[in-house]
Design an enzyme around this catalytic site. Sequence first.
Site, PDB file in Angstrom:
ATOM      1  N   TRP A  22      38.504  44.618  34.360  1.00 32.95           N
ATOM      2  CA  TRP A  22      38.054  42.947  34.595  1.00 32.95           C
ATOM      3  C   TRP A  22      36.753  43.416  35.907  1.00 32.95           C
ATOM      4  CZ3 TRP A  22      40.328  39.961  39.338  1.00 32.95           C
ATOM      5  CH2 TRP A  22      39.850  38.628  39.201  1.00 32.95           C
ATOM      6  N   GLN A  28      29.933  44.542  37.206  1.00 35.87           N
ATOM      7  CA  GLN A  28      29.836  45.917  38.440  1.00 35.87           C
ATOM      8  C   GLN A  28      29.061  46.694  38.738  1.00 35.87           C
ATOM      9  OE1 GLN A  28      33.299  46.165  40.825  1.00 35.87           O
ATOM     10  NE2 GLN A  28      32.176  45.316  42.982  1.00 35.87           N
ATOM     11  N   ASP A  50      44.035  48.775  30.253  1.00 36.13           N
ATOM     12  CA  ASP A  50      44.041  46.913  30.407  1.00 36.13           C
ATOM     13  C   ASP A  50      43.070  46.562  30.153  1.00 36.13           C
ATOM     14  OD1 ASP A  50      45.722  44.830  29.762  1.00 36.13           O
ATOM     15  OD2 ASP A  50      44.361  44.926  31.521  1.00 36.13           O
ATOM     16  N   TYR A  55      35.973  39.796  29.174  1.00 33.78           N
ATOM     17  CA  TYR A  55      35.382  40.456  30.323  1.00 33.78           C
ATOM     18  C   TYR A  55      33.715  41.119  30.199  1.00 33.78           C
ATOM     19  CZ  TYR A  55      40.733  40.989  31.725  1.00 33.78           C
ATOM     20  OH  TYR A  55      41.648  40.512  32.825  1.00 33.78           O
ATOM     21  N   LYS A 217      40.021  45.672  55.211  1.00 27.27           N
ATOM     22  CA  LYS A 217      38.597  45.646  55.296  1.00 27.27           C
ATOM     23  C   LYS A 217      38.079  44.376  55.952  1.00 27.27           C
ATOM     24  CE  LYS A 217      36.787  45.505  50.485  1.00 27.27           C
ATOM     25  NZ  LYS A 217      36.520  46.746  49.111  1.00 27.27           N
TER      26      LYS A 217
END
Length: 336
Positions: A22, A28, A50, A55, A217
């Site tokens: 995903w 991305q 998965d 997606y 972070k």
Amino acid sequence: MVEYRYLGNSGFKVSEITYGNWVTHASQVGDDAAIATVHAALDAGITTFDTADVYANTAAEVVLGKALAGQRREGLEILTKVYWPVGPRGANDVGLSRKHIHDGINGSLTRLGVDYVDLYQAHRYDYETPLEETMQAFADVVRQGKALYIGVSEWTAEQLREGHALAKQLGVQLVSNQPQYSALWRVIEDKVIPTSEELGISQIVWSPIAQGVLTGKYLPGQPVPEGSRATDEKSGAQFISRLLRDDVLTAVQKLKPIADEAGLTMAQLAIAWVLANPNVSAALVGASRPEQIAANVKASGVKLEADVLAAIDDALADVAERDPEKTYEVSPKTRP
């Protein structure tokens, strides 16, 4: 190497660190980087992958199929899902009707380049389709050999109970639920997990690192890091925004000494935390770079002592969401 756990009350095992694509594949990162990361996962011992038809509007399944091409099919566990709108978003391109499940599984198999998936999951509950129709369609998918087991995602305790009863009547195995679960998001603990334990259903949990917040972070009072998920609308920025509060980020920083003492990174601590729940069969982790996979798999097999678990609870006590009513808000009451 990654350890394995049984999925539900079945003889089927999955790698307890499962690779999820995903917001990464076809979104991305580019295809070459995605394929390299999948190969790094395989090298690290992950064999369970998965994905979902929604997606990147089906493109993520295509990328995963390319990445797994040439691998021994019997040595892989491939999981996908159906429910959300796909393709041109026609009237029947969404939901859990018999038609959409039929079209969905055939499309997923073609894109993944396989004859069957190991687990086919209802990506949400469809309030507009009779549950009997949905479960009959899933049972037919299993009988046709296009999926071996069935699962769901983000179903409530009551929905799990009703779905499990119908699956049993139809002679198929409903073995899993895929909810969000992390040390910051614990809404399934009150009702969903006890019901699942009773029925023999496991959790495959997504976002065990809370969209990256539990890595530490993101710092209170500081701008979000450049290139992080919080800056990328295609990478789930809307999901992480609710966690970027100073009280949450301050509490998360209390986990750093706990992780240091345990000899873990904060991400590894977060993954080990969800795996400490015996009803969790797998933690879904994503990655945009191979080195992220190499780091995350080190959480496999880690056993957190009771005092460590208590320290995590104490650190996040004021910010962890536990309200079981939140489980009723996930599936849309009308189809999107």
